[in-house]
Design a protein around this motif. Sequence first.
Motif, PDB file in Angstrom:
ATOM      1  N   SER A  50      37.236 -23.602  45.932  1.00  0.00           N
ATOM      2  CA  SER A  50      35.926 -24.133  45.544  1.00  0.00           C
ATOM      3  C   SER A  50      34.825 -23.085  45.664  1.00  0.00           C
ATOM      4  O   SER A  50      33.797 -23.177  44.974  1.00  0.00           O
ATOM      5  CB  SER A  50      35.580 -25.344  46.412  1.00  0.00           C
ATOM      6  N   TYR A 184      48.961 -30.135  42.403  1.00  0.00           N
ATOM      7  CA  TYR A 184      48.247 -31.314  41.930  1.00  0.00           C
ATOM      8  C   TYR A 184      47.276 -31.846  42.986  1.00  0.00           C
ATOM      9  O   TYR A 184      46.175 -32.315  42.657  1.00  0.00           O
ATOM     10  CB  TYR A 184      49.237 -32.404  41.530  1.00  0.00           C
ATOM     11  N   ILE A 187      44.127 -29.649  42.901  1.00  0.00           N
ATOM     12  CA  ILE A 187      43.271 -29.943  41.751  1.00  0.00           C
ATOM     13  C   ILE A 187      42.525 -31.254  41.953  1.00  0.00           C
ATOM     14  O   ILE A 187      41.324 -31.366  41.658  1.00  0.00           O
ATOM     15  CB  ILE A 187      44.111 -29.983  40.460  1.00  0.00           C
ATOM     16  N   ARG A 188      43.209 -32.271  42.462  1.00  0.00           N
ATOM     17  CA  ARG A 188      42.546 -33.549  42.694  1.00  0.00           C
ATOM     18  C   ARG A 188      41.468 -33.443  43.764  1.00  0.00           C
ATOM     19  O   ARG A 188      40.394 -34.054  43.650  1.00  0.00           O
ATOM     20  CB  ARG A 188      43.588 -34.591  43.105  1.00  0.00           C
ATOM     21  N   SER A 191      38.474 -31.625  42.193  1.00  0.00           N
ATOM     22  CA  SER A 191      37.766 -32.435  41.194  1.00  0.00           C
ATOM     23  C   SER A 191      36.769 -33.390  41.851  1.00  0.00           C
ATOM     24  O   SER A 191      35.709 -33.676  41.273  1.00  0.00           O
ATOM     25  CB  SER A 191      38.772 -33.219  40.354  1.00  0.00           C
ATOM     26  N   PHE A 195      33.807 -29.958  41.797  1.00  0.00           N
ATOM     27  CA  PHE A 195      33.430 -30.010  40.385  1.00  0.00           C
ATOM     28  C   PHE A 195      32.051 -30.624  40.195  1.00  0.00           C
ATOM     29  O   PHE A 195      31.305 -30.228  39.296  1.00  0.00           O
ATOM     30  CB  PHE A 195      34.472 -30.800  39.589  1.00  0.00           C
ATOM     31  N   ASN A 333      41.056 -41.951  39.046  1.00  0.00           N
ATOM     32  CA  ASN A 333      40.651 -40.830  39.890  1.00  0.00           C
ATOM     33  C   ASN A 333      41.770 -39.813  40.093  1.00  0.00           C
ATOM     34  O   ASN A 333      41.485 -38.638  40.346  1.00  0.00           O
ATOM     35  CB  ASN A 333      40.182 -41.352  41.254  1.00  0.00           C
ATOM     36  N   SER A 334      43.004 -40.227  39.998  1.00  0.00           N
ATOM     37  CA  SER A 334      44.112 -39.301  40.216  1.00  0.00           C
ATOM     38  C   SER A 334      44.637 -38.677  38.929  1.00  0.00           C
ATOM     39  O   SER A 334      45.174 -37.564  38.961  1.00  0.00           O
ATOM     40  CB  SER A 334      45.261 -40.017  40.928  1.00  0.00           C
ATOM     41  N   TRP A 337      40.281 -38.437  35.811  1.00  0.00           N
ATOM     42  CA  TRP A 337      39.067 -37.775  36.286  1.00  0.00           C
ATOM     43  C   TRP A 337      39.201 -36.258  36.429  1.00  0.00           C
ATOM     44  O   TRP A 337      38.275 -35.531  36.037  1.00  0.00           O
ATOM     45  CB  TRP A 337      38.596 -38.400  37.587  1.00  0.00           C
ATOM     46  N   PRO A 338      40.296 -35.710  36.952  1.00  0.00           N
ATOM     47  CA  PRO A 338      40.384 -34.240  37.050  1.00  0.00           C
ATOM     48  C   PRO A 338      40.250 -33.531  35.704  1.00  0.00           C
ATOM     49  O   PRO A 338      39.573 -32.495  35.600  1.00  0.00           O
ATOM     50  CB  PRO A 338      41.766 -34.012  37.678  1.00  0.00           C
ATOM     51  N   SER A 341      36.500 -34.276  34.188  1.00  0.00           N
ATOM     52  CA  SER A 341      35.476 -33.492  34.874  1.00  0.00           C
ATOM     53  C   SER A 341      35.655 -31.996  34.654  1.00  0.00           C
ATOM     54  O   SER A 341      34.664 -31.249  34.609  1.00  0.00           O
ATOM     55  CB  SER A 341      35.493 -33.812  36.370  1.00  0.00           C
ATOM     56  N   PHE A 342      36.903 -31.534  34.511  1.00  0.00           N
ATOM     57  CA  PHE A 342      37.145 -30.103  34.302  1.00  0.00           C
ATOM     58  C   PHE A 342      36.512 -29.613  33.008  1.00  0.00           C
ATOM     59  O   PHE A 342      35.978 -28.497  32.950  1.00  0.00           O
ATOM     60  CB  PHE A 342      38.651 -29.840  34.285  1.00  0.00           C
TER      61      PHE A 342
END
Length: 524
Positions: A50, A184, A187-188, A191, A195, A333-334, A337-338, A341-342
Amino acid sequence: MEKEVISSRQFTIITFLLSIGTAILIIPSTIASSSKQDAWIAASIGVVFSLLVVKLFLTLGNQTPTLNFIEANEKIFGRFFGKITVIGFLSLTLFSGGELLYFIGIFMKTEVMPETPTLAFALLFSIIIMYAAYLGLETFARSAEILFPMFILIFIFFVVCITPQIKFENIQPIMEVSKTSLFYSIIRFMSVFSFSLVMLLMIYPASVNVQQSSKKGFYIGTILGGIVLVTLITLSLLVLGAANTASRTFPSYALAQRISIGNFLQRIEIIMAFMWITSIFIRTFMYFYTTVVGIAQIMKLKDHRPLILPMGIIMVGLSQIVHPDIVHSDNYNSEIWPIYSFVFTILLPILLLIVAVIRNRKSQGNSTEMGHADSNQGQMTDAGNAVFNQGNQTKPDNTDSNQGNQTKPVNTDSDQDNQANDTNTGATQDNQAKPATMDSKQDNQTNNANTDSTQDNQVKPDNTISNQDNQEKTDNPVSTQDTQDKSATTNSNQVIQSEAGNATSKQDDQATPDKTSSDKKNLE
């Protein structure tokens, strides 16, 4: 509307609370379901990565230091494409703001007040958000500054009280999960954690008073927020276990319910809920503020406040339809969303940064080429002026002489001219000693000498002789074809005439040959 400015300390606090946001509620179960007991490792790696995201946002913000993220889109991409990207970005912020109101409602209904509908919680919380947006960014920053110490005290109290129930065997064995599941999970985590920090580009660096300190504050707030989340995830795994953490909707709240000190200090989880409400308030405000200000800038409105009420009502309506149930929310969300939002929080800033760097290099190259062209032109002009000045210094009055030389292809001997010039030295000194010589005017009545003509005689005695020589040679073009004996006779006559001619000025030299001969007769 006047520009609002916050301090770097307030910006650091906003960064800290924004990075936590809803992650304090949902992130433990989200990453524990995929990486099991290694969820704390995934969270730690996600905090490190991050920092690269923060570096991206800082670099992009420095490209347009006086503009927010919405204005930077239109300036870098242009008016047409910039509006398209802004509309896509604002769809994300509006939808996310409604989702956060959903989380508030579902949390309060599930854990605190089961008989109260979620709409009541969403409406009450949206009123607070709208009022904060109406008061402005500075008031919001001061409120965050007040809530920050309360958050820290409650968090420290929470960690100290739950520590006696830690069981280290709950996180064993370490690094058992596969690399794919770990990836994974990272990334979650990012996000939800980092993000959303792109919202800070709405206030950085345009609305921060000290940009250098705010850069450090960006990193410090992100690191502190990451430490809080890693601590909560680790405590959830150590106390509840990986399986129990993954099965809970809000594992952090369940963790607070486990607090019991001497069978006296119990059921204090509602106090722990203050931390989550504080962090969700900060993130919801940033989503709502970005949406309202962005729409106002697209519509070219001077003030965003008229849009607060209608957008607040729309956001409350979205909170009731964004997720039909908690299962849909978890899947969104799992899985969705990633990626969603990416696109708008990572890919869009990367494209903005690339285009901004290319345009800046092109503009710098054009300015450099123009500077080189101006410098080269200036050097050529200076060189030409130098040559021109040198010519003026060496040959100030050689125009008549050159014209005379063009009419006479065969010149007299230069050595004889030099001898004639030597004989003129005495006459020149006489001219210097007697400033009251004859005036260059035809009337010869003025006794005072002209200072300018005297100075010309002092500087160019040889040119006067050469001009007189050229004038007499113009009168006698036949002499150019004579033999050397006749040339010598002519030169001797020129010497005698030049001694008398030094009494005249430069204007007499430029006169016609006939006038020069008449002046010579008068002198004799």
